[in-house]
Scaffold this active site. Structure first.
Site, PDB file in Angstrom:
ATOM      1  N   ASP A  52      78.907  19.979  18.558  1.00 13.43           N
ATOM      2  CA  ASP A  52      78.075  20.792  19.445  1.00 13.43           C
ATOM      3  C   ASP A  52      78.460  22.270  19.403  1.00 13.43           C
ATOM      4  O   ASP A  52      79.643  22.612  19.402  1.00 13.43           O
ATOM      5  CB  ASP A  52      78.214  20.311  20.890  1.00 13.43           C
ATOM      6  CG  ASP A  52      77.744  18.882  21.086  1.00 13.43           C
ATOM      7  OD1 ASP A  52      77.405  18.229  20.091  1.00 13.43           O
ATOM      8  OD2 ASP A  52      77.731  18.428  22.245  1.00 13.43           O
ATOM      9  N   HIS A  54      76.216  24.737  21.405  1.00 13.07           N
ATOM     10  CA  HIS A  54      75.797  25.158  22.752  1.00 13.07           C
ATOM     11  C   HIS A  54      75.806  26.681  22.936  1.00 13.07           C
ATOM     12  O   HIS A  54      76.400  27.205  23.883  1.00 13.07           O
ATOM     13  CB  HIS A  54      76.673  24.495  23.814  1.00 13.07           C
ATOM     14  CG  HIS A  54      76.275  23.070  24.092  1.00 13.07           C
ATOM     15  ND1 HIS A  54      74.990  22.717  24.454  1.00 13.07           N
ATOM     16  CD2 HIS A  54      76.991  21.913  24.056  1.00 13.07           C
ATOM     17  CE1 HIS A  54      74.932  21.402  24.627  1.00 13.07           C
ATOM     18  NE2 HIS A  54      76.128  20.900  24.377  1.00 13.07           N
ATOM     19  N   ASP A  80      72.692  19.911  19.394  1.00 14.06           N
ATOM     20  CA  ASP A  80      73.101  20.681  20.577  1.00 14.06           C
ATOM     21  C   ASP A  80      73.489  22.097  20.184  1.00 14.06           C
ATOM     22  O   ASP A  80      74.609  22.559  20.429  1.00 14.06           O
ATOM     23  CB  ASP A  80      74.234  19.980  21.324  1.00 14.06           C
ATOM     24  CG  ASP A  80      73.723  18.874  22.229  1.00 14.06           C
ATOM     25  OD1 ASP A  80      72.549  18.473  22.073  1.00 14.06           O
ATOM     26  OD2 ASP A  80      74.491  18.385  23.075  1.00 14.06           O
ATOM     27  N   ASP A  83      71.584  26.015  24.817  1.00 17.48           N
ATOM     28  CA  ASP A  83      71.911  25.725  26.220  1.00 17.48           C
ATOM     29  C   ASP A  83      73.386  26.004  26.513  1.00 17.48           C
ATOM     30  O   ASP A  83      74.236  25.964  25.638  1.00 17.48           O
ATOM     31  CB  ASP A  83      71.572  24.281  26.613  1.00 17.48           C
ATOM     32  CG  ASP A  83      70.089  24.028  26.741  1.00 17.48           C
ATOM     33  OD1 ASP A  83      69.359  24.992  27.027  1.00 17.48           O
ATOM     34  OD2 ASP A  83      69.656  22.882  26.537  1.00 17.48           O
ATOM     35  N   ARG A  84      73.641  26.288  27.781  1.00 17.33           N
ATOM     36  CA  ARG A  84      74.975  26.535  28.330  1.00 17.33           C
ATOM     37  C   ARG A  84      75.559  27.871  27.896  1.00 17.33           C
ATOM     38  O   ARG A  84      75.951  28.661  28.730  1.00 17.33           O
ATOM     39  CB  ARG A  84      75.933  25.386  28.000  1.00 17.33           C
ATOM     40  CG  ARG A  84      75.537  24.047  28.619  1.00 17.33           C
ATOM     41  CD  ARG A  84      76.731  23.090  28.669  1.00 17.33           C
ATOM     42  NE  ARG A  84      76.413  21.897  29.421  1.00 17.33           N
ATOM     43  CZ  ARG A  84      76.209  20.700  28.884  1.00 17.33           C
ATOM     44  NH1 ARG A  84      76.290  20.550  27.564  1.00 17.33           N
ATOM     45  NH2 ARG A  84      75.915  19.662  29.642  1.00 17.33           N
ATOM     46  N   ASN A 112      70.445  15.894  22.002  1.00 21.66           N
ATOM     47  CA  ASN A 112      69.683  15.693  23.236  1.00 21.66           C
ATOM     48  C   ASN A 112      69.273  17.014  23.885  1.00 21.66           C
ATOM     49  O   ASN A 112      68.363  17.041  24.718  1.00 21.66           O
ATOM     50  CB  ASN A 112      70.484  14.844  24.227  1.00 21.66           C
ATOM     51  CG  ASN A 112      71.778  15.503  24.661  1.00 21.66           C
ATOM     52  OD1 ASN A 112      72.628  15.799  23.824  1.00 21.66           O
ATOM     53  ND2 ASN A 112      71.940  15.733  25.948  1.00 21.66           N
ATOM     54  N   HIS A 113      69.892  18.129  23.493  1.00 19.41           N
ATOM     55  CA  HIS A 113      69.500  19.432  24.049  1.00 19.41           C
ATOM     56  C   HIS A 113      68.386  20.092  23.249  1.00 19.41           C
ATOM     57  O   HIS A 113      67.889  21.139  23.670  1.00 19.41           O
ATOM     58  CB  HIS A 113      70.714  20.356  24.137  1.00 19.41           C
ATOM     59  CG  HIS A 113      71.546  20.121  25.346  1.00 19.41           C
ATOM     60  ND1 HIS A 113      71.466  20.887  26.489  1.00 19.41           N
ATOM     61  CD2 HIS A 113      72.477  19.166  25.608  1.00 19.41           C
ATOM     62  CE1 HIS A 113      72.308  20.426  27.393  1.00 19.41           C
ATOM     63  NE2 HIS A 113      72.941  19.382  26.878  1.00 19.41           N
ATOM     64  N   HIS A 162      73.943  12.529  16.402  1.00 17.59           N
ATOM     65  CA  HIS A 162      74.412  13.295  17.546  1.00 17.59           C
ATOM     66  C   HIS A 162      75.099  12.412  18.578  1.00 17.59           C
ATOM     67  O   HIS A 162      76.217  12.697  19.012  1.00 17.59           O
ATOM     68  CB  HIS A 162      73.262  14.040  18.224  1.00 17.59           C
ATOM     69  CG  HIS A 162      73.729  14.791  19.436  1.00 17.59           C
ATOM     70  ND1 HIS A 162      74.506  15.919  19.343  1.00 17.59           N
ATOM     71  CD2 HIS A 162      73.567  14.555  20.776  1.00 17.59           C
ATOM     72  CE1 HIS A 162      74.809  16.346  20.562  1.00 17.59           C
ATOM     73  NE2 HIS A 162      74.246  15.539  21.447  1.00 17.59           N
ATOM     74  N   ARG A 210      74.499   8.361  32.147  1.00 18.74           N
ATOM     75  CA  ARG A 210      73.826   9.639  31.906  1.00 18.74           C
ATOM     76  C   ARG A 210      72.362   9.604  32.332  1.00 18.74           C
ATOM     77  O   ARG A 210      71.732  10.646  32.491  1.00 18.74           O
ATOM     78  CB  ARG A 210      73.888   9.989  30.416  1.00 18.74           C
ATOM     79  CG  ARG A 210      75.254  10.351  29.873  1.00 18.74           C
ATOM     80  CD  ARG A 210      75.142  10.653  28.389  1.00 18.74           C
ATOM     81  NE  ARG A 210      76.386  10.964  27.721  1.00 18.74           N
ATOM     82  CZ  ARG A 210      76.893  12.186  27.556  1.00 18.74           C
ATOM     83  NH1 ARG A 210      76.244  13.218  28.069  1.00 18.74           N
ATOM     84  NH2 ARG A 210      78.016  12.383  26.903  1.00 18.74           N
ATOM     85  N   HIS A 237      78.415  15.054  21.002  1.00 21.54           N
ATOM     86  CA  HIS A 237      77.796  14.718  22.299  1.00 21.54           C
ATOM     87  C   HIS A 237      78.745  14.719  23.489  1.00 21.54           C
ATOM     88  O   HIS A 237      78.304  14.960  24.613  1.00 21.54           O
ATOM     89  CB  HIS A 237      77.105  13.356  22.187  1.00 21.54           C
ATOM     90  CG  HIS A 237      76.187  13.005  23.315  1.00 21.54           C
ATOM     91  ND1 HIS A 237      75.317  13.908  23.892  1.00 21.54           N
ATOM     92  CD2 HIS A 237      75.992  11.832  23.986  1.00 21.54           C
ATOM     93  CE1 HIS A 237      74.632  13.296  24.848  1.00 21.54           C
ATOM     94  NE2 HIS A 237      75.028  12.051  24.924  1.00 21.54           N
TER      95      HIS A 237
END
Length: 306
Positions: A52, A54, A80, A83-84, A112-113, A162, A210, A237
């Site tokens: 990831d 991010h 991923d 995001d973040r 998943n992002h 992922h 989750r 992940h």
């Protein structure tokens, strides 16, 4: 498309924000390339596999400094990308530019992002709207995410994904018939590939806390590897405070007989014809860890980042 890809790559590496029109053209080119890729991408080693990101753009630059850059080094990124972090736009633009320039040397998988639902909650939607004041540009990027492949297989032996496994997926051949070119459903194989996690204390599958995907144990891993003639699985992940982690076996530096394991780290290298993780690069300040050749074993690896 009327734009200079080499110039875009140079400016992306410099951290320069591209024009909205350039991002749209870049997305169109990347989407057309990935639309031609299968759900399962076959990759030839040696290859460096990355967890990831991010939106950590400067970590991505450090990654290239440590591992080497395209086209000298082949990469599989496990998803991923956004995001973040504060620089999701710069991160995904650089990756897409490299994909457009050297499509066979960089494989981008879906995490998943890379979905509309998640990016509207965890920051990417807001970042795009702030930096470009354009919701249409956000949708252009989402169309690229819809085209991202689900799985990569290195040298017919190492599965890269992922998240994890699914109770509905017995053979990788099932993925050939799946239509991936849309927002992922809330459940099913695509969702599970992006959301599921391993658990060393579990035998079988259970529903994940989750809210999507499953948690699976070592017996599931062993059966899946045997059924698909695979040696390892590399996944991301999950958060690892030390940058890498071992599940399901006590130590990945020893040969494993027929036991299953999961290794997590920020960055690793997979050598051809050996089908094993050879180097795991932990966070800055720690030395790379070199694993013993396990080419005749059947371990299950996972890769992620802090």
């Amino acid at each position: 498309m009327g734009f200079d890809l080499e110039s875009i790559i140079e400016r992306c590496f410099a951290g320069t924000l591209l024009k909205a029109s350039e991002v749209k053209d870049l997305c169109a080119m990347a989407e057309s390339i990935m639309m031609e890729e299968e759900n399962v991408v076959q990759v030839q080693g040696p290859v460096t596999v990355v967890g990831d990101l991010h939106g950590q753009f400067y970590d991505l630059l450090e990654l290239f400094r440590v591992a080497g850059g395209c086209p000298d080094v082949s990469f599989v990124f496990l998803g991923d990308y956004v995001d973040r972090g504060l620089h999701s736009v710069e991160t995904i633009c650089l990756l897409l530019a490299l994909k457009c320039r050297w499509p066979s040397r960089i494989t981008l998988l879906r995490g998943n992002h890379e979905t509309r639902q998640i990016t509207k909650v965890y920051g990417f939607f807001r970042e795009v709207s702030t930096k470009f004041d354009s919701q249409t540009l956000f949708e252009k990027v989402m169309r690229v995410f819809d085209a991202l492949p689900l799985v990569a297989v290195v040298d017919n032996a190492v599965m890269c994904v992922h998240g994890g496994l699914s109770p509905y997926l017995q053979k990788l051949d099932q993925l050939w018939a799946i239509d991936r070119f849309h927002e992922p459903p809330a459940d099913g194989i695509i969702s599970d590939l992006m959301w599921s996690d391993p658990d060393s204390k579990l035998d079988g599958f259970r529903v994940s806390n989750r809210g999507a995907g499953f948690v699976f144990g070592a017996s599931i891993v062993r059966k899946f590897l045997h059924r698909n003639s695979l040696r390892h699985i590399l996944r991301a992940h999950q958060l690892c405070m030390s940058g890498y982690q071992v599940w399901l076996v006590p130590n990945f530096l020893v040969p494993f007989e027929s036991r299953s394991c999961v290794i997590a780290g920020v960055l690793c290298a997979v050598e051809p014809n050996r089908c094993c993780l050879t180097t795991c690069y932990p966070p800055c300040g720690q030395h790379p860890i070199t694993a013993i050749d396990a080419a005749t074993r059947h371990p299950f690896f996972a890769l992620t980042s802090t």
